[in-house]
Scaffold this active site. Structure first.
Site, short mmCIF file in Angstrom:
data_model
loop_
_atom_site.label_atom_id
_atom_site.label_comp_id
_atom_site.label_asym_id
_atom_site.label_seq_id
_atom_site.Cartn_x
_atom_site.Cartn_y
_atom_site.Cartn_z
N GLU A 165 0.79 -1.23 0.00
CA GLU A 165 0.00 0.00 0.00
C GLU A 165 0.83 1.29 0.00
O GLU A 165 0.82 2.04 0.98
CB GLU A 165 -0.95 0.01 1.20
CG GLU A 165 -1.88 -1.18 1.24
CD GLU A 165 -3.03 -1.00 2.22
OE1 GLU A 165 -3.00 -0.05 3.02
OE2 GLU A 165 -3.97 -1.81 2.18
N GLU A 374 -5.47 -8.42 0.78
CA GLU A 374 -6.13 -8.04 2.04
C GLU A 374 -7.58 -7.70 1.77
O GLU A 374 -7.90 -6.98 0.83
CB GLU A 374 -5.50 -6.78 2.66
CG GLU A 374 -4.23 -7.00 3.42
CD GLU A 374 -3.67 -5.71 4.01
OE1 GLU A 374 -4.45 -4.80 4.36
OE2 GLU A 374 -2.44 -5.62 4.11
C1 PNW Z 1 -4.41 -1.56 5.49
N1 PNW Z 1 -7.00 4.38 5.06
O1 PNW Z 1 -4.31 -0.30 6.07
C2 PNW Z 1 -3.11 -2.23 5.89
O2 PNW Z 1 -2.41 -2.87 4.87
C3 PNW Z 1 -3.21 -3.06 7.12
O3 PNW Z 1 -1.98 -3.06 7.78
C4 PNW Z 1 -4.34 -2.57 7.99
O4 PNW Z 1 -4.39 -3.19 9.24
C5 PNW Z 1 -5.62 -2.80 7.20
O5 PNW Z 1 -5.58 -2.16 5.94
C6 PNW Z 1 -6.89 -2.36 7.91
O6 PNW Z 1 -6.90 -0.99 8.09
C7 PNW Z 1 -5.03 0.81 5.78
O7 PNW Z 1 -7.06 5.25 5.95
C8 PNW Z 1 -5.11 1.79 6.77
O8 PNW Z 1 -7.55 4.57 3.95
C9 PNW Z 1 -5.75 2.97 6.54
C10 PNW Z 1 -6.34 3.19 5.31
C11 PNW Z 1 -6.25 2.22 4.30
C12 PNW Z 1 -5.60 1.04 4.55
#
Ligand code: PNW
Length: 469
Positions: A165, A374
């Site tokens: 990401e 994911e």
């Molecule tokens: C992803 N947003 O994180 C990550 O790859 C994981 O580590 C995380 O635990 C999971 O999704 C759940 O959140 C994100 O704010 C965190 O858009 C924040 C965002 C997107 C993805």
């Protein structure tokens, strides 16, 4: 009731990330990552939570792998911690490398395919003191780190993804202020984005030399942005902009060797051009073998166009920025869909649209398969006395998204596997331990693990290679 059977060989797995589960942050030579530092900033993480202990996975790894095996996981996607294997940007740390080597042995001993992510956001703090991802040099450091990981694991690991990401580790981190290092600077966000892409391309090229037969790729996070009012040109433009920054900013360089023209126009004057050197775009477009797709939700967007923007100082004195660089006026609004515990709208059909589109516009023409690396949901922690969580809400979420993947495959998308996020409850970044994504419950007092109903559902789906609904 319909049975949705997946193609033969469809890979069923689960995922975690080093900082979210390992703990042991100062053991065996590991030193601070930017997340350790960020957690100490007042107001940065809910409840002042940090990664000091997390799920104590560093000490419980063999038991955790045994549980994965009991739950029938065919593959485990984990990340290696750069701060553990090269803590000071100097010597590599044998004890750190050894931990991942033992993890890989443990997985293989249980017949579980290791899927390595080299960077899931825990940059060594030593590199942030030189600017972190805003410094081009960090990309070269990443290649050295990738080489070292390949040296330690390459005889047993065949699937490598460079980054998890990059939208999060650039825009959300350096411009949005929400993730470490918590900066609120648009230029920094753009430079971080470019250098992350460069790091991906250079590391892919180097890994290809070292391991010609390995499967190499990247995991990107995506949204499906729809105009709140499809008849409003402003809302349509807002959706184009969010699609541009979330999806195309990263995919176009990787698959087409250029940033999208409309995105460059939106970003004019914000400094991206200063980061791009001759030859960079060719390097970023180094061919990959697989695209990992992370999807949680889509969004409806609207706003009033404006070029005014300035970060604001929050109540805790921290600067708050905006990850929608150059399009800060765009807002996501609720469509009234059901939400998870994090207020993310639940929208499985978005996953179908996303996968079909990625296949048609990016990966399909290059013959590259997609994997959902994911997908999952934060849901309330309602455990009985035994610690069992009957999370039928998560079961429905995962089942509905698997059906959405099945639909995408029926529409021609070449999707080869699905990794549920996450194997166990863990440190959910800025939300701390408040939000739980695991299919296995973690009792943070005792570190006891208890599979939830969703884990049992997933085990059955994996063993039968189908879901019903
Ligand atoms: C992803 N947003 O994180 C990550 O790859 C994981 O580590 C995380 O635990 C999971 O999704 C759940 O959140 C994100 O704010 C965190 O858009 C924040 C965002 C997107 C993805």
């Amino acid at each position: 009731m319909t049975t949705y059977t997946f193609p033969e060989g469809f890979l069923w797995g689960s995922a975690t990330a080093a900082f979210q589960i390992e703990g042991a942050v100062h053991e065996d030579g590991r030193r601070d990552s930017i997340w350790d530092v960020f957690c100490r900033e007042p107001g940065a993480v809910a409840n002042g939570d940090d990664g000091t202990v997390a799920c104590d996975h560093y000490h419980r790894m063999p038991d955790d792998v045994a549980l994965m095996s009991e739950l029938g996981l065919q593959s485990y996607r984990f990340s290696t911690s750069w701060a553990r294997v090269r803590p000071d940007d100097d010597q590599f740390n044998p004890a750190g490398l050894d931990f991942y080597s033992r993890l890989v042995d443990e997985l293989l001993g249980h017949g579980i395919t290791p899927w390595v992510t080299l960077y899931h956001w825990d940059l060594p703090a030593a590199l942030q003191s030189n600017g972190g991802w805003t410094n081009r040099d960090t990309a070269y450091r990443f290649v050295e780190y990738a080489e070292a990981m390949h040296g330690a694991l390459g005889d047993r690991v065949n699937i490598w993804t460079t980054l998890n990401e990059p939208w999060c580790s650039s825009f959300l981190s350096y411009a949005g202020g929400e993730h470490a290092p918590g900066h609120a600077d648009r230029r920094e966000g753009l430079h971080a984005g470019h250098h992350l892409l460069l790091a991906h391309g250079m590391a892919t090229a180097r890994l290809r030399e070292l391991a010609p037969s390995a499967t190499l790729g990247i995991t990107t996070n995506h949204t499906v942005a729809d105009p709140l009012d499809p008849s409003s040109p402003t809302d349509v433009d807002a959706a184009r902009r969010i699609d541009g920054m979330f999806n195309r900013f990263f995919l176009d360089p990787i698959f087409r060797g250029a940033y999208p023209a409309d995105v460059l126009e939106d970003l004019a004057g914000l400094g991206l051009e200063d980061a791009i050197q001759p030859g960079d775009m060719e390097i970023i477009a180094t061919p990959i073998d697989v695209l990992g797709v992370n999807y949680y939700h889509g969004e409806a967007v609207t706003g009033t166009p404006s070029s005014d923007y300035a970060p604001v100082v929050g109540p805790d004195g921290r600067l708050r920025g905006n990850p929608n660089i150059g399009s800060e006026w765009v807002r996501s609004v609720s469509r009234g869909l059901p939400v998870t515990d994090q207020d993310w709208e639940i929208q499985p059909e978005g996953l179908t649209r996303l996968l079909v589109r990625l296949h048609e516009e990016y990966t399909g023409p290059a013959g590259i398969p997609l994997y959902v690396t994911e997908n999952g949901a934060a849901m309330p922690d309602v455990a009985d006395e035994e610690g069992f969580v009957d999370d039928q809400d998560r079961v429905a979420f995962v089942r509905d998204h698997l059906v959405a993947v099945h639909d995408a495959i029926s529409h021609g998308a070449d999707v080869r596997g699905y990794f549920v996020w996450s194997f166990m409850d863990n440190f959910e970044w800025a939300w701390g331990y408040d939000k739980r994504f695991g299919i296995v419950r973690v009792d943070y007092e005792t570190q006891h693990r208890t599979p939830k109903a969703s884990a049992l559902f997933f085990r059955d789906a994996a063993s039968e290679n189908c879901v019903r609904g």
